[in-house]
Design a protein around this motif. Structure first.
Motif, PDB file in Angstrom:
ATOM      1  N   UNK A 163     -33.429   3.091  11.126  1.00 51.18           N
ATOM      2  CA  UNK A 163     -34.389   2.037  11.498  1.00 51.18           C
ATOM      3  C   UNK A 163     -33.731   0.722  11.917  1.00 51.18           C
ATOM      4  N   UNK A 164     -32.447   0.537  11.580  1.00 53.43           N
ATOM      5  CA  UNK A 164     -31.766  -0.715  11.912  1.00 53.43           C
ATOM      6  C   UNK A 164     -30.919  -0.621  13.182  1.00 53.43           C
ATOM      7  N   UNK A 165     -30.813   0.561  13.764  1.00 49.35           N
ATOM      8  CA  UNK A 165     -30.024   0.709  14.984  1.00 49.35           C
ATOM      9  C   UNK A 165     -30.716   0.021  16.144  1.00 49.35           C
ATOM     10  N   UNK A 166     -29.931  -0.642  16.986  1.00 49.45           N
ATOM     11  CA  UNK A 166     -30.525  -1.240  18.175  1.00 49.45           C
ATOM     12  C   UNK A 166     -30.311  -0.316  19.371  1.00 49.45           C
ATOM     13  N   UNK A 167     -31.199  -0.415  20.327  1.00 49.14           N
ATOM     14  CA  UNK A 167     -31.187   0.478  21.483  1.00 49.14           C
ATOM     15  C   UNK A 167     -29.913   0.322  22.303  1.00 49.14           C
TER      16      UNK A 167
END
Length: 89
Positions: free
Chosen positions: A67-71
């Motif tokens: 959920x904390x990964x950025x695109x």
């Protein structure tokens, strides 16, 4: 042998360290089709043909929970690790 890296200076260092003469260094981003076409063209121009294509470019991704990964980070990893191999093939 043709050494390819986004870091052109790094590719040059590797080409110089290899045994024998005539190694070529090419600065290219393997996740971009135009760069892949350019390094393949350079290889064929220098060597006449490609007998072996070692597709070993890869980067680790962040170890953050999903959920904390950025695109942008995800796309960078996929671009190098997956798209780069696909384009090279």
């Amino acid at each position: 042998m043709v050494c390819v890296d986004r870091d052109g200076d790094g590719a040059e260092r590797v080409a110089r360290e290899l045994e024998g003469d005539g190694h070529l260094a090419v600065a290219a981003d393997v996740s971009r089709g135009s760069d892949v076409a350019a390094y393949l063209d350079a290889a064929v121009s220098r060597c006449g043909r490609i007998d072996l294509h070692h597709l070993n470019a890869g980067v680790p991704g962040p170890l953050d929970p999903l959920p904390q990964l950025d695109l942008a980070g995800f796309e960078r990893v996929m671009g190098i690790n997956v798209t780069g191999a696909f384009l090279g093939l």
